[in-house]
Motif scaffolding. Sequence first.
Motif, PDB file in Angstrom:
ATOM      1  N   ARG A  58      40.066  36.563  36.124  1.00 52.84           N
ATOM      2  CA  ARG A  58      39.601  35.199  36.405  1.00 52.84           C
ATOM      3  C   ARG A  58      38.388  34.847  35.535  1.00 52.84           C
ATOM      4  O   ARG A  58      38.245  33.713  35.097  1.00 52.84           O
ATOM      5  N   TYR A  62      41.790  33.076  33.483  1.00 52.63           N
ATOM      6  CA  TYR A  62      43.100  33.069  34.148  1.00 52.63           C
ATOM      7  C   TYR A  62      42.882  32.668  35.599  1.00 52.63           C
ATOM      8  O   TYR A  62      42.288  33.402  36.377  1.00 52.63           O
ATOM      9  N   GLU A  63      43.341  31.487  35.968  1.00 50.50           N
ATOM     10  CA  GLU A  63      43.074  30.930  37.294  1.00 50.50           C
ATOM     11  C   GLU A  63      44.277  30.953  38.229  1.00 50.50           C
ATOM     12  O   GLU A  63      44.137  30.683  39.405  1.00 50.50           O
ATOM     13  N   GLU A  65      47.688  32.962  39.799  1.00 46.29           N
ATOM     14  CA  GLU A  65      48.455  34.196  39.991  1.00 46.29           C
ATOM     15  C   GLU A  65      49.663  33.863  40.860  1.00 46.29           C
ATOM     16  O   GLU A  65      49.537  33.195  41.884  1.00 46.29           O
TER      17      GLU A  65
END
Length: 151
Positions: A58, A62-63, A65
Amino acid sequence: MLDDADRRILRQYQAAPDLPAADLAERAGVTPSTLTRRLDRMRGAGVLRGLRGRVNWRALGYEVEVSLRLTLDKTQARAFDEFLAAARQVPEVIEIQTFLGVVDARLSVIARDIPHYQQVYRQRILTLPHIADIEALMHVALLKSDEALPL
């Protein structure tokens, strides 16, 4: 296999694996030489699998999943192996689990945002071989993530 001293060492090691040996030994109530000897023995026995760096994806942007539950078309003998080999090649797949039952595999997929996830899903996931069915579960919150054992 493990005695009380081993369990104390492992509890402290799980809590702070980056502590200097002298501090870890003090917390575990053993001498540094005992700590080193026992850690070496547990590594040799496969109890400890070594240190690893855990990257906070994160923090790298990368936000999103998503967990994908997949059922495979197993009419071909090598379907499972071919699927797993291809899934391992997708950089955004950070975890692969296999199961017995209706669901054959679970992929944990990360993406920067929803458009990026859609791109990964369409271009990389849907092109994986032997997929019969996919169920997507969007992660909303991580409530517990702990690899430490209750020793």
